[in-house]
Structures are given as structure tokens and as C-alpha cells.
Design an enzyme around this catalytic site. Structure first.
Site, PDB file in Angstrom:
ATOM      1  N   GLU A   1       0.709  -1.200  -0.010  1.00 37.37           N
ATOM      2  CA  GLU A   1      -0.146   0.000  -0.108  1.00 37.37           C
ATOM      3  C   GLU A   1       0.943   1.205   0.074  1.00 37.37           C
ATOM      4  OE1 GLU A   1      -2.273  -3.367   1.064  1.00 37.37           O
ATOM      5  OE2 GLU A   1      -0.221  -2.754   2.076  1.00 37.37           O
TER       6      GLU A   1
ATOM      7  N   GLY B   1       3.951   1.439  -1.066  1.00 38.20           N
ATOM      8  CA  GLY B   1       5.020   1.484  -1.987  1.00 38.20           C
ATOM      9  C   GLY B   1       4.115   1.838  -3.087  1.00 38.20           C
TER      10      GLY B   1
ATOM     11  N   GLU C   1      10.914  -2.637  -2.699  1.00 38.75           N
ATOM     12  CA  GLU C   1      10.752  -3.915  -2.357  1.00 38.75           C
ATOM     13  C   GLU C   1       9.618  -4.245  -1.243  1.00 38.75           C
ATOM     14  OE1 GLU C   1      10.701  -6.929  -0.473  1.00 38.75           O
ATOM     15  OE2 GLU C   1      11.967  -6.196   0.770  1.00 38.75           O
TER      16      GLU C   1
ATOM     17  N   CYS D   1       9.872 -10.319   4.802  1.00 36.25           N
ATOM     18  CA  CYS D   1       9.057 -10.421   3.639  1.00 36.25           C
ATOM     19  C   CYS D   1       9.205 -11.533   2.780  1.00 36.25           C
ATOM     20  CB  CYS D   1       9.480  -8.940   2.586  1.00 36.25           C
ATOM     21  SG  CYS D   1      11.262  -9.156   2.286  1.00 36.25           S
TER      22      CYS D   1
END
Length: 465
Positions: A223, A225, A240, A274
């Protein structure tokens, strides 16, 4: 809060230890005008940074690494207190940070262009810095992910504005003090590096919008990003972002190895990674055996104080994050998921959970970012690939099989930025290209590749006279 070599010290934001929930620090939150000032300082110093010789950039980075190395225990302990990461994992993060800085130093001397043949004269290229890099970093690797951005930025001759997560900013402050010391020691203006602490909706927003920023390098949520990408307009962006990273386990694989890998990788940093395992897709013939080994391995894990060397899993970053995971588990169960072990919450702690689900379950669709390992039964590799690709994410995937031909076929079919064969999606080396497709990001990290992203190529043509 560190702008043009001066510290701005206020008590605007409380920082909490996620394990004890005690207030451990109060830090400055820059307002928009102060953030603009930090960016202006970096912009004014970009020519100084550009004109530093490669050997001087190399020395700056090596001296930063040297100073961190002298304080390894302090940095590791600070990471554990700041984030709740088990101390043995924090020590690994510090070691990886040193690797990232040394690789960055190496590439400071390796920047080079090329010569192109021409019958009319000489054509050659050279690499030049972009100008000002805005680095926006998350809480989960509060030291290593900073150096993955600022190391290449310094190596390529860019000035920097760093905005660390307000949830875990203390490590960034300690790092900035080291950078301040090194720049002073080497007689380099401190304005080439500026630390902008505060709230993302102000500081991060200004960095993404400001015309004096030439590149935004961001690690965080999809969101945010997407918002940065829209705000950045024509500036360069490296994103990323998140992932629901599948791990495919085929019946011909080493099932025990796959189970150990899934557990170790999923519960690293309480699942706040991540590239953590998002879901395990297991061929039905070996599902029972695989699940048995996973539960056995999960039972061995010690949950508790991150400063205890025996601890395997610490707290999530906040009680709110733990509550979110607890609610996700409940929703998964309401959708037919079966909790096989764990999932109990106490403040910021969640006991590691293993859950049987199907492909329609919420845990198969989202990035959990917590200690929950979903397992799905599949009939064959084709179904596993189909489920894995039915995702908005595309960061990394893992495939366990003893058939290299099958492994390569699956790797070619998976829509992910990285495919790990006989390893989990969580595998990463600091010098390999790292990044995703779809909504998992833009561009590639990994020191060599970040260095390339943070340069412009200038072409010079000399005509025959």
C-alpha cells in the site's frame, strides 16, 4: 533529526520495547518543513559527494563497517530491544550488515563504463550519481536493510536522506552517530548524510514527492509502495514490497529437510520477514509425513525474551500486530482452517502456529507477516504452480524435489522474482539480485544491483576532426 551535521533532539514519539512494552526512548518527529530542510541540505551537498574519489567513498564505507564491528554486541542488543528479534538472529543481522558495507565499498572502486566501437571517433560511457537518494526503511531489519540502501548510495556518490521506521528507529540513530564520526574523521561535510526520523505520512510522504530527491528506495508494504510510486512522478523508484511466498514440497524430495526448512524460515523474526514462507504446497502422498515433521520441529522452538540466547521466537513489533495475527487465525478457522499447534497470544507474543488450509482460505491470499505456517494439500506439481501463481504477489518461492528437470520446469513456470530449489523462499545473500514481480516491487536489490540502480549512464562521443 540529524540535518547538516546538527542533531535536532525533541521528545515527540515514544519508542517501546515490544517484549517488555516499556518506553525505551523518545525521539524527534520532523515536520514537513524540517524534512524539506533535510532534503535541501542533501541537495546542496550532492556535488561534494559526486566529486569524492572512489577511493574516499571506499574508505568511508570501510570505516563505517570497522566502527560497527567494534560495537557488534551493542548493535545486536539494540536490534533485539528495538524490534524484539532473538539475539542470535540479531547477531546474524549485524554480520550481514558488515558484508553489505564491504560489498558496497568494493563496488565504489568498480564503477566503470564501456567503450563502443565507431568508425567516426570514440564513444564511451561513464557512471555518474543520481544526486540525492531518499532511503525509507522498515522495522524488521533495522540495520541491514538500511545499509542495503545507504551503502550503494555512498558508493555511487549520492547524498542521502534516511527515513527509518518510527517503530524501530534507535539502531538508525546509533548508525548515524557512527557515520557522523567517520565523516568528521575524513573531513567530509556531514550534510551528505541526513537522518529524518518521524511519521511516514509526513517524512516519507515529503521524500517521495520532493523534486530535490532523485531516487526513492523503499522497503515496506504494498500500500505504501503504491503511494510512493504515484507521488514520485518522474523520479527513479526502487520498491521492495511484500509477498505470500510459496514453498512447494514434492513427494520425491527430502521430506524431513523440507519440514525443517519450512519451520526455520517461517518463524524467523516471528514471521516478520518479507520473504518468509507464505504457504507450503505439499503433494498429497507425503502430506501426513511432512505435517508430522513440521509439528515436531515447531514444538522444539522456544518463545520468549529476545535477549535470552535460547530464544527462537520473540514478540511481534507491537501488541496491535499480535492482535492482528490472532484475528487472522480466527478468520482462517472460520473459513475451514484447522489449527494443528500454537496460535495463542499474550501481549506481543504469539506461539508459532501451524494451520491446515485450502486455496480459498484467507491465509493463502495475503501476506501474514507473523508466526503462522499454512499447509495446503495439492495433487501434483501442476496444481501447486497454479495455486502459487494465483496471487497478486511475486517475490520468492521455494521448490523441494530431487528431480532437477522437474525443478527447472517449475522454476520456469513460477511467476516470482527468485526461485530457491531445495531451500525455502527465505534464502537471501547480500550479493544476489533480490526483488519481485507483480505487486511485490520494482527493481532489484543486492549490492551490485542497487549500485547499478543508483547510477546514471552518461555517453560521451569524441568525433574525428
Amino acid at each position: 533529526m540529524f540535518i547538516d551535521g546538527k542533531w535536532i533532539l525533541r521528545e515527540d514519539i515514544d519508542v517501546f520495547d515490544p517484549y517488555t512494552l516499556e518506553n525505551i526512548e523518545k525521539i524527534t518527529a520532523l515536520d514537513r518543513e524540517e524534512t524539506k530542510s533535510a532534503i535541501e541540505v542533501a541537495e546542496k551537498n550532492k556535488e561534494i559527494m559526486k566529486n569524492l574519489s572512489p577511493s574516499k567513498r571506499y574508505s568511508i564505507l570501510m570505516k563505517i563497517a570497522e566502527q560497527i564491528s567494534l560495537k557488534k554486541d551493542l548493535f545486536a542488543k539494540t536490534i533485539s530491544i528495538d524490534v524484539g528479534k532473538p539475539i542470535k538472529q540479531s547477531k546474524i543481522e549485524v554480520d550481514r550488515t558488515l558484508t553489505a558495507l564491504k560489498l558496497s565499498a568494493f563496488y565504489a572502486k568498480e564503477l566503470r563504463g564501456e567503450t563502443i566501437n565507431s568508425e567516426n571517433g570514440l564513444i564511451f560511457t561513464k557512471k555518474e550519481p543520481l544526486g540525492v537518494v531518499g532511503a525509507i526503511t522498515p522495522f524488521n531489519f533495522p540495520l541491514n536493510l538500511i545499509t542495503h540502501k545507504i551503502g550503494p548510495a555512498i558508493a555511487t556518490g549520492n547524498s542521502v536522506v534516511l527515513h527509518p521506521s518510527s517503530k524501530a528507529p534507535i539502531v538508525a540513530i546509533y548508525l548515524t552517530k557512527i557515520i557522523e564520526h567517520v565523516l568528521k574523521q575524513m573531513d567530509v561535510p556531514r550534510g551528505i548524510f541526513n537522518l529524518a526520523t518521524g511519521n511516514g505520512d509526513i517524512v516519507g510522504d515529503e521524500i517521495s514527492k520532493n523534486d530535490n530527491i532523485n531516487m526513492v528506495s523503499f522497503t515496506g508494504s504494498v500500500e505504501v509502495g503504491e503511494s510512493i510510486s504515484k507521488n514520485a512522478k518522474m523520479k527513479k523508484v526502487a520498491l521492495e514490497l511484500g509477498g505470500n511466498n510459496p514453498m512447494i514440497v514434492l513427494k520425491d524430495s527430502d521430506i524431513k529437510l523440507a519440514a525443517k526448512s519450512a519451520v526455520k524460515s517461517k518463524f524467523l523474526n516471528a514471521g516478520q520477514v518479507c520473504i518468509s514462507v507464505g504457504q507450503v504446497l505439499v503433494e498429497e502422498e507425503v502430506l501426513e509425513t511432512f505435517t508430522k515433521h513440521v509439528i515436531e520441529e515447531t514444538k522444539k522452538l522456544i518463545l520468549g525474551n529476545p535477549l535470552d540466547t535460547k530464544t527462537d521466537i520473540g514478540p511481534l513489533i507491537s501488541p496491535e500486530s499480535a492482535l492482528r495475527i490472532e484475528n487472522l487465525i480466527k478468520k482462517s478457522v472460520n473459513e475451514g482452517g484447522e489449527v494443528l499447534i500454537g496460535g495463542n497470544r499474550q501481549n506481543s507474543l504469539i506461539s508459532p502456529a501451524v494451520i491446515n488450509i485450502d486455496e480459498n482460505n484467507i491465509l493463502s491470499k495475503i501476506e501474514t507477516f507473523g508466526p503462522v505456517l499454512p499447509i495446503l494439500k495439492v495433487k501434483d506439481s501442476e496444481e501447486a504452480v497454479s495455486i502459487a501463481n494465483n496471487s497478486k504477489y511475486g517475490l520468492q518461492a521455494g521448490v523441494f524435489t530431487n528431480d532437477i528437470n522437474k525443478a527447472m520446469k517449475i522454476a520456469d513456470s513460477l511467476e516470482y522474482g527468485g526461485i530457491m530449489i531445495n531451500s525455502s523462499p527465505t534464502f537471501r545473500k547480500d550479493n544476489m539480485p533480490f526483488g519481485g514481480v507483480k505487486k511485490s516491487g520494482l527493481g532489484r536489490e543486492g549490492i551490485k544491483y542497487t549500485v547499478e540502480e543508483m547510477c546514471e549512464t552518461k555517453t560521451i562521443v569524441i568525433h574525428n576532426i
